[in-house]
Every structure is written in C-alpha cells, then in structure tokens.
Write an enzyme that holds these catalytic residues in place. Sequence first.
Site, PDB file in Angstrom:
ATOM      1  N   ASP A 261      -3.904  -5.573  -9.130  1.00 14.54           N
ATOM      2  CA  ASP A 261      -3.862  -4.964  -7.802  1.00 14.54           C
ATOM      3  C   ASP A 261      -5.246  -5.086  -7.189  1.00 14.54           C
ATOM      4  OD1 ASP A 261      -2.617  -3.567  -5.737  1.00 14.54           O
ATOM      5  OD2 ASP A 261      -1.703  -2.140  -7.110  1.00 14.54           O
TER       6      ASP A 261
ATOM      7  N   HIS B 100      -7.492  -8.198   0.896  1.00 13.71           N
ATOM      8  CA  HIS B 100      -6.980  -6.938   0.320  1.00 13.71           C
ATOM      9  C   HIS B 100      -6.471  -7.123  -1.105  1.00 13.71           C
ATOM     10  CE1 HIS B 100      -6.989  -4.334   3.995  1.00 13.71           C
ATOM     11  NE2 HIS B 100      -7.132  -5.519   4.562  1.00 13.71           N
TER      12      HIS B 100
END
Length: 466
Positions: A365, A157
């Site tokens: 991110d 992720h």
Amino acid sequence: MSRLIVVSNRVNPPAESGEESVGGLAMALAAALREYSGIWFGWSGRTTPEFTGRLAIERVGGVTTATVDLEAADLDEYYNGYANKTLWPLFHYRTDLAAFDRAYGEGYGRVNRRFAETLAPLIEPDDIIWVHDYHLIPMARELRRLGVKNRIGFFLHIPWPAHQVIINLPRHSGLVEAMFDYDLVGFQTAEHRQAFEEYVLNEAGGAQTAPGDLSAFGRTLRVGAFPIGIDAAEFARLAASPRAGRMRDLMRACTVFRRLIVGVDRLDYSKGLEERFLGFERFLAENPDLRRQVLLLQIAPPSRESVEAYQDIRARLDALSGRINGEFSDLDWSPFRYVNKAYRRDELAGLYGAARIGMVTPLRDGMNLVAKEFVAAQDPEDPGVLILSRFAGAAGQLRDALLVNPNSAEEVADALKRAIFMEKDERIRRWRSMFESVSREDVTAWRDAFVRALAAMRSERSAVAV
Ligand code: ADQ
C-alpha cells in the site's frame, strides 16, 4: 500569489463543507484550491461517443472545477486498461496480474495528451500545477510539448516498486523519462523514493547532482518523500458526532462479551483480504477457548468491477467467508461478518471507536489512510490495538502498531491473540505515540510541504522563458 492547478483523474470537491461522505484528501485539496484561488481539473466521470474536448467549468463549494468527458475507448484503454490492469498491479508487486497490451499504452498516452490539450489554454504564466497519481504520469511531458513552462509537480499515491519489478513494464524507460518533465516528484515514503533513485542511477545512467536532485535524460528533477496524512482534527470531530455515537452503541450492543475486530478496505487484491481471512481462520482454529470472544467485521465495498481480477477476488472472498462461518459458527453465534457496502465517514469513525482491534493488512500500500483513521477515532482512555502490515507505507510512521507480515497466517493469528490480551497501559502507550504522529503529520502538513517545495522551485524551463 501564484494560482494552484490540481490535476487528477477524478475531480471530487466537497459540495459544501461538513459533507460526511467526502474523503480527507478531497477536503484538503479543496481547501488548498480555495486558498490559492485555483482550479481542479480532470475527467468528469462521463463518456461520450467521441471525444469533444469540451470543458465544463463549475463552482462547487468555493472551488472552481474544470472537467472533460472521455470517449468509451479511452475508458477501456486508459482507465480500466493501462492504469488499472497494467500500472496498478505492477506497482503493487502483482506481476502475475499485470496485463501488457499495446492498445492500453496508446490509450494512456492519448488521454494524457487530450487532458493536456484541454487544460493548457487555462494555464496562466505564474500558475503552479500539481498532478496526482499513476493515471497521469506523462501529463507534464504533454504540457511541455505544448510549450507550458510553469512549475509542475507530481505526487504518486501508490508505491514506486523495486527495480526488478518495474523493469517488467514494457517501455519502462519512456515512463521514467516522462517523469523528468516535472520539476518535483513526491513519493509516499523514503523507500519508494529510493527505489525510484535506484532505477534512475542504475537503469537510466543518471546521477545524483545534489541531495534530492537527480539528473537523467538531459534534465534535472527534485524528488522527495511526502507521507500523506488524514485530517485528524476533522476525524476526531466526526468520531464525536451523534451518528458516530449511534454506530458505537449499535456495535457495542451486538458484541456484548465479545471483542470487535474491524477491517475497512476497498475490495482490492492489494489490500490482503484473503490473507487476512486466512489469518483469522487460523486464529479460530488455534484458539478454541477464544472463539466465542471475538467478532471480525470486514467492510469491503466493491471497486473497479469491470476489471476481471476484481471479479475473481470478490468470488474468492465470498467463498472463503462462507467457509469460515460454516466451519466455526454455532446456532446462536458466528465469528465473522463480511459486508460489501460503503459507509459514511462519521459512521466509520463510530465503528473504529467501537472496535478493540483494527486490522489493516495490505500486501502493498502506498500509505493506507484507514490505519490513520482508526488511530484518530480511538478513546484516549481505553484505545484499541492496530494490527498493521509492514508493507503499508503507514508502517514507517506508525511504529507502535503491531506490525505483521500479512502473508503469514501464523503471524496474523499471533498478533490477534497478543492484541486481545494487551493490557490497558501498553495500549495507551502505543496509541499515544501513534496519535501524536497522525495529528502532527496530517493532510494539511502533507499538502503544505509539497506545495511549498514546488512553489520554492524556479523551474529551469521558466528561467529559460524569462
Ligand atoms: P486507497 O487504495 O483507496 O488510496 P486508503 O488509503 O486506505 O486506500 O484510502 C481509502 C479511503 O476510503 C479511506 O479514507 C477510507 O475511510 C475510505 N473507505 C474505505 N472503505 C470504505 C467503506 N467501506 N466505506 C466508506 N469509506 C471507505 C490510495 C493508495 C493509498 C493511499 C491513498 C492516499 O492506494 O495507499 O493512502 O491513495 O494517498
């Protein structure tokens, strides 16, 4: 049909459908588990003085969960240690914050082994296993050691960092070798996948045997980019709910004659909050005539508070928010509101809907779902503007956001000014293209793409076993 086994550090299926505080990811995985009559396995969130390996099996909202307690040393070394003090900062390019401690690495290996030993007896020959995130990279290796021959996939992720960054990790080669015990490894973006390939080719002496197939350490692995999405339809439903409506009314009432700028993030140094605050401060300093026309509302619930770097960033943000308000507030007005609290998802949807500008400016991110939620919650007739960091995975899909370098206060301040003056036609044009991508590449598309790719593989290992 094969069963699906999802493995993640925490297990959080929605207690019942429609629960407004559960994230889209949990909803999507729970839906997949219902479809494949599978099991969700992971840590219970509890610690015991000694590890017992006792499984708690429950049915929650139509999903079977299997959880196990960890012992206190596991929590320190595996979760707070190797996962959150070593891998998280390093994979987000914060080599300055990464702690390298042999005990953390040992704890990480031990917990992955314990998880594998606890899970293995539940696995049936035809099951497919989907492991999630940086806490559990060596899970497949541990399962293989126990003789598990099923297809096993892994999804990361967070970013896979550039070659020069990952080689800061002691024993990086062992970690990458362990990834070759999976059949399929998914990354959020093509950039992360390429960084991994570069490591395999240049550092591990591997080769690309076919498009998407890498071989190294005597094994072959398929890799792919699977950008995660949100449940856009569900989010639009939340945005139309009465609670969201009340939140929109409330926020509009407190920003009459002003434009609401909103930021929603976990309080984490990777989210670029300090840099965002400095960009906003610069905007206020450079634009005295616009000062009274804006309110920045930053919501940032604390996370990982037992890790020192998180205590530090919190203290710095407290000081900075105080400084900005002290400098620019007046008797009847202040430009900045900083709230350390989590909100329900329907309330967030209302908040995004009331905002004229969404600021999503992480330094790094993997994807960033807040950017997509902001887009999904806008009024099609009069949408707000998204300011997005070019270092968020989401920037690969949301090309029509105002993309900024979050480290440049100048660029952030300029983007704020541009967003304030952006004409409605341009806002609508930009929003439409982003909404189309958020709706099409949603969480169900992500999940199905990964599960189908994994299910379609014939594991080399299962071929041997037959
Ligand atoms: P996170 O780092 O947690 O996830 P993100 O993708 O932004 O980051 O997801 C955060 C979620 O928490 C969003 O759904 C958001 O609505 C919610 N949230 C944030 N602040 C909140 C608040 N104040 N109250 C309530 N809810 C709040 C990791 C990676 C990301 C990747 C995701 C999914 O770091 O890059 O996008 O996993 O893969």
